[in-house]
Design a protein around this motif. Structure first.
Motif, PDB file in Angstrom:
ATOM      1  N   LEU A 358      23.486  14.514  -4.644  1.00  0.00           N
ATOM      2  CA  LEU A 358      23.555  12.934  -3.631  1.00  0.00           C
ATOM      3  C   LEU A 358      21.944  12.460  -4.175  1.00  0.00           C
ATOM      4  N   ASP A 359      21.181  13.538  -3.725  1.00  0.00           N
ATOM      5  CA  ASP A 359      20.127  12.685  -3.599  1.00  0.00           C
ATOM      6  C   ASP A 359      19.379  12.471  -5.032  1.00  0.00           C
ATOM      7  N   GLN A 360      19.853  13.600  -6.475  1.00  0.00           N
ATOM      8  CA  GLN A 360      19.348  13.061  -7.624  1.00  0.00           C
ATOM      9  C   GLN A 360      20.204  11.905  -8.421  1.00  0.00           C
ATOM     10  N   LEU A 361      21.672  12.689  -7.252  1.00  0.00           N
ATOM     11  CA  LEU A 361      22.063  10.351  -7.931  1.00  0.00           C
ATOM     12  C   LEU A 361      21.427   9.218  -7.369  1.00  0.00           C
ATOM     13  N   GLU A 362      20.944   9.436  -6.087  1.00  0.00           N
ATOM     14  CA  GLU A 362      19.898   8.648  -5.373  1.00  0.00           C
ATOM     15  C   GLU A 362      18.820   7.972  -6.379  1.00  0.00           C
ATOM     16  N   ALA A 363      18.722   9.236  -6.715  1.00  0.00           N
ATOM     17  CA  ALA A 363      17.066   8.984  -7.360  1.00  0.00           C
ATOM     18  C   ALA A 363      17.231   8.536  -8.573  1.00  0.00           C
ATOM     19  N   GLU A 364      18.768   8.889  -9.524  1.00  0.00           N
ATOM     20  CA  GLU A 364      18.543   7.993 -11.303  1.00  0.00           C
ATOM     21  C   GLU A 364      18.728   6.574 -10.607  1.00  0.00           C
ATOM     22  N   VAL A 365      19.646   6.496  -9.240  1.00  0.00           N
ATOM     23  CA  VAL A 365      19.725   4.704  -9.552  1.00  0.00           C
ATOM     24  C   VAL A 365      18.891   3.856  -9.464  1.00  0.00           C
ATOM     25  N   LYS A 366      17.599   4.438  -8.342  1.00  0.00           N
ATOM     26  CA  LYS A 366      16.762   3.457  -8.174  1.00  0.00           C
ATOM     27  C   LYS A 366      15.543   3.909  -9.918  1.00  0.00           C
ATOM     28  N   ARG A 367      15.497   4.687 -10.265  1.00  0.00           N
ATOM     29  CA  ARG A 367      15.032   5.191 -11.241  1.00  0.00           C
ATOM     30  C   ARG A 367      15.350   3.829 -12.153  1.00  0.00           C
ATOM     31  N   LEU A 368      16.595   3.705 -12.266  1.00  0.00           N
ATOM     32  CA  LEU A 368      17.020   2.198 -13.457  1.00  0.00           C
ATOM     33  C   LEU A 368      17.263   1.449 -12.733  1.00  0.00           C
ATOM     34  N   PHE A 369      16.892   0.932 -11.182  1.00  0.00           N
ATOM     35  CA  PHE A 369      16.457  -0.387 -10.443  1.00  0.00           C
ATOM     36  C   PHE A 369      15.831  -0.525  -9.879  1.00  0.00           C
ATOM     37  N   ILE A 370      14.956  -0.480  -9.714  1.00  0.00           N
ATOM     38  CA  ILE A 370      13.551  -0.556  -8.607  1.00  0.00           C
ATOM     39  C   ILE A 370      12.036   0.272  -8.983  1.00  0.00           C
ATOM     40  N   ASP A 371      11.448  -0.747  -8.801  1.00  0.00           N
ATOM     41  CA  ASP A 371      10.004   0.030 -10.006  1.00  0.00           C
ATOM     42  C   ASP A 371       9.760  -0.080  -7.678  1.00  0.00           C
ATOM     43  N   GLU A 372       9.560   1.374  -7.258  1.00  0.00           N
ATOM     44  CA  GLU A 372       8.648   1.894  -6.286  1.00  0.00           C
ATOM     45  C   GLU A 372       7.784   1.225  -5.796  1.00  0.00           C
ATOM     46  N   SER A 373       6.502   1.481  -7.105  1.00  0.00           N
ATOM     47  CA  SER A 373       5.333   0.971  -6.336  1.00  0.00           C
ATOM     48  C   SER A 373       5.774  -0.502  -5.513  1.00  0.00           C
ATOM     49  N   LEU A 374       5.888  -0.981  -6.470  1.00  0.00           N
ATOM     50  CA  LEU A 374       5.902  -2.258  -5.550  1.00  0.00           C
ATOM     51  C   LEU A 374       6.704  -2.492  -4.216  1.00  0.00           C
ATOM     52  N   LEU A 375       7.153  -1.653  -3.997  1.00  0.00           N
ATOM     53  CA  LEU A 375       7.204  -1.195  -2.142  1.00  0.00           C
ATOM     54  C   LEU A 375       6.951  -0.699  -1.694  1.00  0.00           C
ATOM     55  N   LYS A 376       6.130   0.130  -1.732  1.00  0.00           N
ATOM     56  CA  LYS A 376       4.814   0.877  -1.809  1.00  0.00           C
ATOM     57  C   LYS A 376       3.768   0.123  -1.009  1.00  0.00           C
ATOM     58  N   GLU A 377       3.034  -1.118  -2.341  1.00  0.00           N
ATOM     59  CA  GLU A 377       2.091  -1.742  -2.126  1.00  0.00           C
ATOM     60  C   GLU A 377       2.357  -3.055  -1.257  1.00  0.00           C
ATOM     61  N   ASN A 378       4.225  -3.033  -0.845  1.00  0.00           N
ATOM     62  CA  ASN A 378       4.626  -4.077   0.085  1.00  0.00           C
ATOM     63  C   ASN A 378       3.822  -5.561  -0.867  1.00  0.00           C
ATOM     64  N   GLN A 379       4.200  -5.277  -2.114  1.00  0.00           N
ATOM     65  CA  GLN A 379       3.582  -6.611  -3.610  1.00  0.00           C
ATOM     66  C   GLN A 379       4.841  -7.975  -3.206  1.00  0.00           C
ATOM     67  N   LEU A 380       4.203  -8.943  -3.722  1.00  0.00           N
ATOM     68  CA  LEU A 380       4.724  -9.963  -2.861  1.00  0.00           C
ATOM     69  C   LEU A 380       6.458 -10.357  -3.871  1.00  0.00           C
ATOM     70  N   MET A 381       7.331 -10.416  -3.989  1.00  0.00           N
ATOM     71  CA  MET A 381       7.934  -9.713  -5.174  1.00  0.00           C
ATOM     72  C   MET A 381       9.368 -11.374  -4.687  1.00  0.00           C
ATOM     73  N   LEU A 382       9.846 -12.422  -5.518  1.00  0.00           N
ATOM     74  CA  LEU A 382      10.776 -13.148  -6.322  1.00  0.00           C
ATOM     75  C   LEU A 382      12.484 -12.954  -6.064  1.00  0.00           C
ATOM     76  N   ALA A 383      12.826 -12.976  -5.383  1.00  0.00           N
ATOM     77  CA  ALA A 383      14.297 -12.247  -4.643  1.00  0.00           C
ATOM     78  C   ALA A 383      15.224 -13.524  -5.175  1.00  0.00           C
ATOM     79  N   ASN A 384      14.761 -14.517  -4.982  1.00  0.00           N
ATOM     80  CA  ASN A 384      15.637 -15.615  -4.826  1.00  0.00           C
ATOM     81  C   ASN A 384      15.957 -15.638  -6.045  1.00  0.00           C
ATOM     82  N   ALA A 385      16.836 -16.377  -6.983  1.00  0.00           N
ATOM     83  CA  ALA A 385      17.718 -16.573  -8.050  1.00  0.00           C
ATOM     84  C   ALA A 385      17.470 -17.717  -8.657  1.00  0.00           C
ATOM     85  N   ARG A 386      17.041 -18.940  -7.371  1.00  0.00           N
ATOM     86  CA  ARG A 386      17.246 -19.842  -7.688  1.00  0.00           C
ATOM     87  C   ARG A 386      15.425 -20.392  -8.523  1.00  0.00           C
TER      88      ARG A 386
END
Ligand code: GDP
Ligand code: MG
Length: 449
Positions: A358-386
């Motif tokens: 399940l850990d490998q599955l989790e890693a694969e989901v993250k690889r496909l959908f999120i840039d973890e470096s952004l999270l680590k650096e607490n970068q500003l990300m727009l999230a609202n579709a509008r």
């Protein structure tokens, strides 16, 4: 302030300890004063709390605490009173009724926030962040929403607009003093490099916002596969609870079963489905139709195969059906060995039964959908579709301006596209834009907010 005085219940009504009734408008304090027995509220200082009773004639309705805020330093920018009442349905509603009798109007959804916006206390991106703060389910969502609420989105937009305005200023100078510069020199040496810089900045913002959007909205994930491959077992082991019924009988799952898998700040909204196969069972058939609908709406497919056996045509059909969707092939029942005989794209080996892989599955989901470096650096990300949509529109307008530069159009024509980019960005903060949009946005808020 030109508006009338509104009242709303700001808390969830029910068997709770307290409720808060909120009043905003020019007459807020005067109206509450008429039904409040305690200190004369017209004589108290701003931002103070007072004990007393709400009364209807001689009848005491409730023992309350009243917080008084004089304009302009209030949430709405108007006079605001908050009455903390006892909980339940009856008391707060009775008080609202009394306030209406004395001159208040019942607030529409989001009307308090709308007034805060119209009175310049917050911009549109901050108002939208209030709703995001309230609906946050993970700490990451909350962190992102709080940055919006504190004005980070507003600051970003302001900075982009200033850069664009600098370009417009350069054009204006050129238009006013045509002899000052040759138009081609202007477009080639000044405008193009400047515009390119902003376009690449917008591209980075858009790239980062993909992660932001996933954090805010989650990933709609459908678990698909033929009957008995272990879809329901996978759902259960990801959620660590027995949510879906698991048996060795094919066709056990008929309706959709849903659950949220929190992947360290990113929510996967999982939907377990009926196994897809040809069947005469009427109920199972409906389940399969639902599964296919869930597939069409999904952001991600977990296609489950039983790799302890050879693949069947049903598996192959599903591989074809999901070919164009973001998908992860989950090779289940690895505890029974690997017997798949055809070559597949990357497969994640799991045993839903033993909760391995399940850990490998989790890693694969993250690889496909999120840039973890952004999270680590607490970068500003727009999230609202509008907001993301508006950044995209601004980028398109600037790309049009670049094309116009390349074709050596007159600078005043190029300026039209650049101005459009400036305006579109302003719609994020509500600085530009129209009343219809603003009305539509605030009507999605909750009552009393
Ligand atoms: N050995 C083994 N059996 C599994 C595994 N996952 C599911 N099963 C069994 O496969 C059968 C079907 O599982 P179920 O989750 O209901 O499959 P579904 O029809 O795809 O939802 C059940 O008897 C499960 O106990 C696994 O990883 N290893
Ligand atoms: Mg099932």
């Amino acid at each position: 302030m030109l508006y009338d005085t509104i009242v709303g219940i700001a808390t969830l009504q029910g068997m709770s300890a307290i409720n808060v009734v909120r009043i905003s408008g020019i007459d807020a304090i005067a109206i509450v004063n008429k039904i409040f027995k305690g200190k004369d509220l017209s004589t108290v200082s701003s931002h103070t709390v007072h004990y007393g009773h709400i009364i209807d004639g001689n009848t005491i309705i409730d023992e309350v605490l009243v917080s008084v805020f004089f304009e302009p330093k209030t949430f709405t920018g108007e006079n605001v009173v908050e009455i903390s009442t006892h909980g339940g349905y009856l008391i707060p509603n009775k008080i609202v009724e009394l306030l209406v009798k004395n001159g208040c109007r019942i607030a529409e959804n989001g009307e308090f926030s709308k007034r805060a916006f119209l009175n310049g206390r917050i911009d549109l991106s901050q108002a939208e962040s209030i709703m995001d703060v309230i609906s946050a389910q993970t700490e990451t969502q909350l962190r992102l929403a709080n940055r919006g609420l504190h004005g980070d989105v507003k600051a970003l937009v302001g900075e982009l607009q200033t850069t664009i305005l600098d370009i417009i200023a350069k054009i204006e100078v050129n238009i006013d003093y045509p002899e000052y510069d040759d138009a081609t020199v202007m477009t080639d040496n000044i405008l193009r490099p400047d515009i390119k810089k902003i376009v690449s900045r917008l591209s980075v913002i858009l790239h980062n916002s993909e992660t932001g959007k996933v954090i805010r909205e989650g990933i709609k994930t459908v678990i698909l596969g033929k009957p008995n491959v272990g879809k329901s077992s996978l759902l259960n082991s990801l959620l660590k609870e027995d949510k879906a019924i698991v048996t060795e009988i094919s066709g056990t799952t008929r309706d959709l079963v849903e659950g949220d898998w929190n992947l360290g700040g990113v929510i996967l909204n999982l939907v377990d489905t009926a196994g897809i196969r040809n069947t005469d069972d009427a109920v199972e058939k409906i389940g399969i139709i639902k599964a296919k609908k869930a597939l069409s709406e999904a952001d991600l497919v977990l296609l489950v195969l039983d790799q302890s056996r050879s693949l069947t045509t049903e598996d192959i059909d599903l591989l074809t059906l999901t070919k164009n969707k973001p998908r992860i092939i989950v090779g289940n029942k690895i505890d029974l060995g690997k017997h798949i005989d055809i070559k597949l794209e990357k497969t994640i080996d799991v045993s839903a039964k033993n909760s391995t892989g399940l850990d490998q599955l989790e890693a694969e989901v993250k690889r496909l959908f999120i840039d973890e470096s952004l999270l680590k650096e607490n970068q500003l990300m727009l999230a609202n579709a509008r907001h993301i949509g508006k950044i995209g529109e601004a980028k398109t307008a600037l790309e049009d301006a670049l094309k116009a530069c390349e074709n050596h159009f007159p600078v005043d024509i190029i300026e039209i596209d650049i101005r459009k980019a400036w305006e579109v960005l302003g719609e994020i903060t509500g600085e530009t834009g129209n009343e219809v949009l603003i009305h539509a946005l605030f009507s999605r808020f909750c009552l009393g907010k």
